[in-house]
Design a protein around this motif. Sequence first.
Motif, PDB file in Angstrom:
ATOM      1  N   TRP A 136      74.164  54.008   9.000  1.00 25.42           N
ATOM      2  CA  TRP A 136      73.760  53.291   9.305  1.00 25.42           C
ATOM      3  C   TRP A 136      71.820  54.015   9.311  1.00 25.42           C
ATOM      4  O   TRP A 136      70.646  53.253   9.250  1.00 25.42           O
ATOM      5  N   THR A 137      72.451  54.959   9.602  1.00 29.47           N
ATOM      6  CA  THR A 137      70.672  55.682  10.404  1.00 29.47           C
ATOM      7  C   THR A 137      70.870  56.972   9.701  1.00 29.47           C
ATOM      8  O   THR A 137      71.678  57.769   9.730  1.00 29.47           O
ATOM      9  N   LYS A 138      69.524  57.759   9.687  1.00 28.32           N
ATOM     10  CA  LYS A 138      69.759  59.140   8.582  1.00 28.32           C
ATOM     11  C   LYS A 138      69.265  59.599   9.749  1.00 28.32           C
ATOM     12  O   LYS A 138      68.504  59.384  11.356  1.00 28.32           O
ATOM     13  N   PRO A 139      69.368  61.139   9.636  1.00 32.46           N
ATOM     14  CA  PRO A 139      69.205  61.860  10.439  1.00 32.46           C
ATOM     15  C   PRO A 139      67.643  62.105  10.870  1.00 32.46           C
ATOM     16  O   PRO A 139      66.495  61.931   9.595  1.00 32.46           O
ATOM     17  N   TYR A 140      67.088  62.535  12.466  1.00 37.80           N
ATOM     18  CA  TYR A 140      65.258  61.915  12.114  1.00 37.80           C
ATOM     19  C   TYR A 140      64.759  63.408  13.012  1.00 37.80           C
ATOM     20  O   TYR A 140      65.893  63.633  13.942  1.00 37.80           O
ATOM     21  N   ASP A 141      63.982  64.212  12.813  1.00 35.23           N
ATOM     22  CA  ASP A 141      63.267  65.431  13.672  1.00 35.23           C
ATOM     23  C   ASP A 141      62.445  64.891  14.537  1.00 35.23           C
ATOM     24  O   ASP A 141      61.273  64.662  13.808  1.00 35.23           O
ATOM     25  N   PHE A 142      62.384  64.730  15.186  1.00 35.37           N
ATOM     26  CA  PHE A 142      61.004  63.688  16.143  1.00 35.37           C
ATOM     27  C   PHE A 142      60.598  65.200  16.600  1.00 35.37           C
ATOM     28  O   PHE A 142      60.471  65.711  17.336  1.00 35.37           O
ATOM     29  N   VAL A 143      59.133  65.224  16.267  1.00 31.18           N
ATOM     30  CA  VAL A 143      58.633  66.315  15.939  1.00 31.18           C
ATOM     31  C   VAL A 143      56.982  65.923  17.578  1.00 31.18           C
ATOM     32  O   VAL A 143      56.468  65.086  17.386  1.00 31.18           O
ATOM     33  N   PHE A 144      57.615  66.298  18.573  1.00 34.33           N
ATOM     34  CA  PHE A 144      56.614  66.618  19.855  1.00 34.33           C
ATOM     35  C   PHE A 144      55.406  67.672  19.858  1.00 34.33           C
ATOM     36  O   PHE A 144      55.340  68.748  19.526  1.00 34.33           O
ATOM     37  N   THR A 145      53.473  66.616  19.613  1.00 37.93           N
ATOM     38  CA  THR A 145      52.914  68.217  19.212  1.00 37.93           C
ATOM     39  C   THR A 145      51.823  67.442  20.351  1.00 37.93           C
ATOM     40  O   THR A 145      52.514  66.335  21.490  1.00 37.93           O
ATOM     41  N   TRP A 146      50.987  67.748  20.382  1.00 36.44           N
ATOM     42  CA  TRP A 146      49.554  68.118  21.725  1.00 36.44           C
ATOM     43  C   TRP A 146      48.978  66.401  21.165  1.00 36.44           C
ATOM     44  O   TRP A 146      47.998  65.450  22.084  1.00 36.44           O
ATOM     45  N   ALA A 147      49.249  65.826  20.591  1.00 38.35           N
ATOM     46  CA  ALA A 147      48.300  64.120  20.162  1.00 38.35           C
ATOM     47  C   ALA A 147      49.535  63.757  20.427  1.00 38.35           C
ATOM     48  O   ALA A 147      48.794  62.345  21.237  1.00 38.35           O
ATOM     49  N   GLN A 148      50.976  63.292  21.153  1.00 44.49           N
ATOM     50  CA  GLN A 148      51.332  62.053  22.278  1.00 44.49           C
ATOM     51  C   GLN A 148      50.966  62.922  23.022  1.00 44.49           C
ATOM     52  O   GLN A 148      49.105  61.558  23.812  1.00 44.49           O
ATOM     53  N   PRO A 149      50.137  63.674  24.357  1.00 41.96           N
ATOM     54  CA  PRO A 149      49.520  63.118  25.523  1.00 41.96           C
ATOM     55  C   PRO A 149      48.040  63.163  25.781  1.00 41.96           C
ATOM     56  O   PRO A 149      47.864  62.890  26.815  1.00 41.96           O
ATOM     57  N   VAL A 150      47.172  63.650  24.183  1.00 40.82           N
ATOM     58  CA  VAL A 150      46.306  63.418  24.108  1.00 40.82           C
ATOM     59  C   VAL A 150      46.005  61.802  24.478  1.00 40.82           C
ATOM     60  O   VAL A 150      45.210  60.962  24.519  1.00 40.82           O
ATOM     61  N   ALA A 151      47.051  60.834  23.079  1.00 39.53           N
ATOM     62  CA  ALA A 151      46.844  59.537  22.707  1.00 39.53           C
ATOM     63  C   ALA A 151      47.819  58.249  24.151  1.00 39.53           C
ATOM     64  O   ALA A 151      46.213  57.594  24.845  1.00 39.53           O
ATOM     65  N   VAL A 152      47.911  59.018  24.815  1.00 41.42           N
ATOM     66  CA  VAL A 152      48.365  58.375  27.009  1.00 41.42           C
ATOM     67  C   VAL A 152      47.206  59.015  27.275  1.00 41.42           C
ATOM     68  O   VAL A 152      46.498  57.734  28.408  1.00 41.42           O
ATOM     69  N   LEU A 153      46.906  60.343  27.451  1.00 40.78           N
ATOM     70  CA  LEU A 153      45.338  60.439  28.322  1.00 40.78           C
ATOM     71  C   LEU A 153      44.270  59.280  28.520  1.00 40.78           C
ATOM     72  O   LEU A 153      43.683  58.684  28.900  1.00 40.78           O
ATOM     73  N   TRP A 154      43.825  59.226  26.879  1.00 42.22           N
ATOM     74  CA  TRP A 154      42.922  58.058  26.077  1.00 42.22           C
ATOM     75  C   TRP A 154      43.110  57.024  26.845  1.00 42.22           C
ATOM     76  O   TRP A 154      42.225  56.281  27.279  1.00 42.22           O
ATOM     77  N   LEU A 155      44.414  55.768  27.008  1.00 39.06           N
ATOM     78  CA  LEU A 155      44.880  54.925  27.374  1.00 39.06           C
ATOM     79  C   LEU A 155      44.786  55.216  28.384  1.00 39.06           C
ATOM     80  O   LEU A 155      44.655  53.972  29.322  1.00 39.06           O
ATOM     81  N   VAL A 156      45.178  55.843  29.641  1.00 36.79           N
ATOM     82  CA  VAL A 156      45.071  56.384  30.927  1.00 36.79           C
ATOM     83  C   VAL A 156      43.466  56.009  31.313  1.00 36.79           C
ATOM     84  O   VAL A 156      43.423  55.306  32.737  1.00 36.79           O
ATOM     85  N   ILE A 157      42.583  56.372  30.862  1.00 34.70           N
ATOM     86  CA  ILE A 157      41.266  57.292  30.853  1.00 34.70           C
ATOM     87  C   ILE A 157      40.571  55.377  30.423  1.00 34.70           C
ATOM     88  O   ILE A 157      39.579  55.214  31.418  1.00 34.70           O
ATOM     89  N   MET A 158      41.250  54.456  29.586  1.00 39.45           N
ATOM     90  CA  MET A 158      40.210  53.421  29.627  1.00 39.45           C
ATOM     91  C   MET A 158      40.788  52.020  29.996  1.00 39.45           C
ATOM     92  O   MET A 158      40.258  51.751  31.056  1.00 39.45           O
ATOM     93  N   THR A 159      42.679  52.295  31.042  1.00 41.09           N
ATOM     94  CA  THR A 159      43.041  51.806  31.599  1.00 41.09           C
ATOM     95  C   THR A 159      41.755  52.109  32.888  1.00 41.09           C
ATOM     96  O   THR A 159      41.585  51.408  33.499  1.00 41.09           O
ATOM     97  N   ILE A 160      41.336  53.313  33.577  1.00 41.09           N
ATOM     98  CA  ILE A 160      40.898  53.119  35.129  1.00 41.09           C
ATOM     99  C   ILE A 160      39.358  52.421  34.146  1.00 41.09           C
ATOM    100  O   ILE A 160      38.484  52.105  35.504  1.00 41.09           O
ATOM    101  N   VAL A 161      38.752  52.811  33.378  1.00 42.01           N
ATOM    102  CA  VAL A 161      37.714  52.060  33.141  1.00 42.01           C
ATOM    103  C   VAL A 161      37.801  50.498  33.420  1.00 42.01           C
ATOM    104  O   VAL A 161      36.463  50.123  34.078  1.00 42.01           O
ATOM    105  N   ASN A 162      38.411  49.787  32.701  1.00 39.77           N
ATOM    106  CA  ASN A 162      38.462  48.230  33.021  1.00 39.77           C
ATOM    107  C   ASN A 162      39.087  48.109  34.454  1.00 39.77           C
ATOM    108  O   ASN A 162      38.352  46.834  34.659  1.00 39.77           O
ATOM    109  N   TYR A 163      39.810  48.915  34.783  1.00 42.07           N
ATOM    110  CA  TYR A 163      40.439  48.461  36.081  1.00 42.07           C
ATOM    111  C   TYR A 163      39.508  48.810  37.081  1.00 42.07           C
ATOM    112  O   TYR A 163      39.026  48.150  38.049  1.00 42.07           O
ATOM    113  N   LEU A 164      38.148  49.771  36.881  1.00 45.21           N
ATOM    114  CA  LEU A 164      37.089  49.872  37.992  1.00 45.21           C
ATOM    115  C   LEU A 164      35.852  48.505  37.666  1.00 45.21           C
ATOM    116  O   LEU A 164      34.985  48.511  38.613  1.00 45.21           O
TER     117      LEU A 164
END
Length: 237
Positions: A144-172
């Motif tokens: 059904w599915t092929k083997p997959y390698d999920f590579v975790f980089t610093w891009a994921q935390p940066v993306a989450v941080l950006w979303l948190v910052i925008m959420t705080i801005v709209n909350y204020l």
Amino acid sequence: MSTEPTGKRLELVRGLGPWASAAIVVGTMIGTGIFLKPAEMAREGRFVSVVFAAWIVGAVLSMFGALSFAELGAAIPEAGGEYAYLRRGFGPAWGFLFGWMHSIVGRPSSMASIAAGIARFLSFLIPAVAAPIFTWHFPGIGGWTKPYDFVFTWAQPVAVLWLVIMTIVNYLGVRLGGAVQVVLTIVKIASVLLVIGVAFFSGGSAHPSDPISTGTSSLRFSLRWRRRSGRMTDGKI
């Protein structure tokens, strides 16, 4: 102390001015995809004419949608956008389904795309953002599915941080969110104009008119020449 309801209806804060409202519309129409998708479209379309045709068709369809929403907004001046239109036109059930779909699937996927674009642009300036931290290997499940390698980089935390910052801005506050949107829209428009200016005033074409097809033809010629050279070498010619 009276506990009777006052009869006041709760409404959204009307704190967005014309500039902030226009910035939201322009920023929504000029999405992050304008900076990410042209290369993929050129690679898949293989011809410049195909890419231009896709953009033209998309622009015409977008204009139809904009005119339709303008007419609906004038006829149904209520908060909620598509939710209000579907609820008034087809019934509460359709508005309810759209609201949940938009909250669970539509809006989160859009924000994820924007955050991924931010991380990708930042990786051009700071290559360390794309450096892998660790890798998770997911084995395939039968056929059904092929083997997959999920590579975790610093891009994921940066993306989450950006979303948190925008959420705080709209909350204020609505006004602060509108002001930030104006600034981001100006940056986005300036970037698009800069790309257009570089394309028109770069002084000559550094690439052929259709680099994809030309590059493919050159690659095929090179492969044919190598095969022919190999046959000549094997035949002692």
